[in-house]
Write a protein that holds these residues in place. Sequence first.
Motif, PDB file in Angstrom:
ATOM      1  N   LEU A  49      74.732 -25.079   8.794  1.00  0.00           N
ATOM      2  CA  LEU A  49      73.998 -24.332   7.607  1.00  0.00           C
ATOM      3  C   LEU A  49      74.929 -23.960   6.530  1.00  0.00           C
ATOM      4  O   LEU A  49      76.050 -23.691   6.759  1.00  0.00           O
ATOM      5  N   ARG A  99      74.361 -18.218   3.621  1.00  0.00           N
ATOM      6  CA  ARG A  99      73.425 -17.556   2.483  1.00  0.00           C
ATOM      7  C   ARG A  99      73.833 -16.044   2.236  1.00  0.00           C
ATOM      8  O   ARG A  99      74.015 -15.436   3.087  1.00  0.00           O
ATOM      9  N   ASN A 156      74.043 -15.305  13.705  1.00  0.00           N
ATOM     10  CA  ASN A 156      73.064 -15.516  12.898  1.00  0.00           C
ATOM     11  C   ASN A 156      72.507 -16.964  13.640  1.00  0.00           C
ATOM     12  O   ASN A 156      72.830 -18.071  12.981  1.00  0.00           O
ATOM     13  N   PRO A 157      71.758 -16.761  14.498  1.00  0.00           N
ATOM     14  CA  PRO A 157      71.266 -17.916  15.585  1.00  0.00           C
ATOM     15  C   PRO A 157      70.271 -18.748  15.042  1.00  0.00           C
ATOM     16  O   PRO A 157      69.747 -18.182  14.213  1.00  0.00           O
ATOM     17  N   PRO A 158      69.954 -19.701  15.387  1.00  0.00           N
ATOM     18  CA  PRO A 158      68.523 -20.640  15.126  1.00  0.00           C
ATOM     19  C   PRO A 158      67.201 -19.529  15.207  1.00  0.00           C
ATOM     20  O   PRO A 158      67.349 -19.033  16.209  1.00  0.00           O
ATOM     21  N   TYR A 159      66.341 -19.176  14.234  1.00  0.00           N
ATOM     22  CA  TYR A 159      65.360 -18.390  14.508  1.00  0.00           C
ATOM     23  C   TYR A 159      64.003 -18.752  13.717  1.00  0.00           C
ATOM     24  O   TYR A 159      63.003 -17.951  13.675  1.00  0.00           O
ATOM     25  N   ILE A 160      63.989 -19.866  13.545  1.00  0.00           N
ATOM     26  CA  ILE A 160      62.831 -20.477  12.780  1.00  0.00           C
ATOM     27  C   ILE A 160      61.908 -21.279  13.685  1.00  0.00           C
ATOM     28  O   ILE A 160      62.524 -21.993  14.534  1.00  0.00           O
ATOM     29  N   HIS A 185      58.099 -23.713   5.951  1.00  0.00           N
ATOM     30  CA  HIS A 185      59.474 -23.354   5.219  1.00  0.00           C
ATOM     31  C   HIS A 185      60.592 -24.469   5.608  1.00  0.00           C
ATOM     32  O   HIS A 185      61.172 -24.802   4.383  1.00  0.00           O
ATOM     33  N   VAL A 230      66.801 -26.381   3.074  1.00  0.00           N
ATOM     34  CA  VAL A 230      66.538 -26.395   4.729  1.00  0.00           C
ATOM     35  C   VAL A 230      66.353 -27.886   5.050  1.00  0.00           C
ATOM     36  O   VAL A 230      66.606 -28.079   6.388  1.00  0.00           O
ATOM     37  N   ALA A 261      70.522 -25.746  13.830  1.00  0.00           N
ATOM     38  CA  ALA A 261      71.014 -24.203  13.354  1.00  0.00           C
ATOM     39  C   ALA A 261      69.951 -23.540  12.725  1.00  0.00           C
ATOM     40  O   ALA A 261      70.175 -22.246  12.457  1.00  0.00           O
ATOM     41  N   LEU A 262      68.761 -24.019  12.728  1.00  0.00           N
ATOM     42  CA  LEU A 262      67.609 -23.309  12.360  1.00  0.00           C
ATOM     43  C   LEU A 262      66.394 -22.946  13.207  1.00  0.00           C
ATOM     44  O   LEU A 262      65.986 -22.074  13.409  1.00  0.00           O
ATOM     45  N   GLU A 317      71.076 -11.493  13.251  1.00  0.00           N
ATOM     46  CA  GLU A 317      70.212 -11.666  11.927  1.00  0.00           C
ATOM     47  C   GLU A 317      69.051 -12.531  12.541  1.00  0.00           C
ATOM     48  O   GLU A 317      69.075 -12.988  13.303  1.00  0.00           O
TER      49      GLU A 317
HETATM   50  N1  GLN Z   1      67.566 -17.728   6.564  1.00  0.00           N
HETATM   51  C1  GLN Z   1      67.433 -18.777   7.009  1.00  0.00           C
HETATM   52  C2  GLN Z   1      66.269 -19.537   6.239  1.00  0.00           C
HETATM   53  O1  GLN Z   1      65.361 -18.975   6.263  1.00  0.00           O
HETATM   54  C3  GLN Z   1      67.372 -19.531   8.487  1.00  0.00           C
HETATM   55  C4  GLN Z   1      68.821 -19.120   9.197  1.00  0.00           C
HETATM   56  C5  GLN Z   1      68.547 -19.168  10.650  1.00  0.00           C
HETATM   57  O2  GLN Z   1      67.701 -19.987  11.114  1.00  0.00           O
HETATM   58  N2  GLN Z   1      69.735 -18.752  11.397  1.00  0.00           N
HETATM   59  O3  GLN Z   1      66.464 -20.705   5.800  1.00  0.00           O
END
Ligand code: GLN
Length: 284
Positions: free
Chosen positions: A91, A94, A189-193, A199, A205, A212-213, A243
């Motif tokens: 990633l 940010r 800051n793990p993958p969280y999407i 998005h 992205v 990583a996402l 995060e």
């Molecule tokens: N904040 C990032 C984004 O919205 C995602 C980072 C994450 O998945 N850890 O692009």
Amino acid sequence: MTLDVLLRKATERLVRAGSPSARLDAEVLLGHVIQRDRTWLYTWGDKGCSTWQQARFDALVAARAQGYPVAYLTGEREFWGLRLMTSPDTLIPRPDTETLVALALSRAAQPQGRLLDIGTGTGAIALAFASERPAWEVTGVDLLPAAVALAQKNAAKLGLGNACFEQSDWFSAFAVPRETAAFDVIVANPPYIAADDPHLKRGDVRFEPASALVADADGMADLLHLIVTAKAYLADSGWLMLEHGHDQAAELREAMRVAGYQNVETVRDLGGHERVTLGFLTTA
Ligand code: GLN
């Protein structure tokens, strides 16, 4: 052609291509090619550059016009005032993530301790923390060997000898919980999407690694996994700081309370979004 003219033409091209930061992109790319910072470009805009540099700049602007991230084109991005090398394996650091660094620094006020960054990528969080807390022992782990190698290179380049990096599948590098590895702070800051989040189809992205996402269970799976598994690796009164996405905080606070964390709260990023949820674990 002068640098000013080159910049103007490139900016126009990037505006047409839909870049939201066309002028800035052009300045960063030209600065990269001629090895000067943006301030220098403002002062010396009437100078020229070599044909080779012009061709190189053209190629970078063309790639940027296709949407390719500036940080991958230049191979670097600034985070917490540190110049970090980037690669498509990880990633791009940010500004939002600086919220996590600031929080770790404010809660972990003791001069010495141990911090673990899970899924460190470029090493951004670990290195930012290590740069501010030289007496802390900082460890960053990542599943991807390429990320570990990159983070190690960043640490060496920045001369941050108190940060080390190793390959690990979550906590697998730390075989015996508690006895060998008790961390005062664990950050991630793990993958969280969510996999179907629109998005993911926009902007930088699109070019970043999905690993990583994207996380299962609407983006919650890895965050929830960390809340449960980190407990075995936290020192008494150790902090877990995660995060997350702007709409995930309430569920995470609940999960942390259920798991036994105390003083659970969420902190907003500079854009006003709920961004980091934290709590501490005490055996007392
Ligand atoms: N904040 C990032 C984004 O919205 C995602 C980072 C994450 O998945 N850890 O692009």
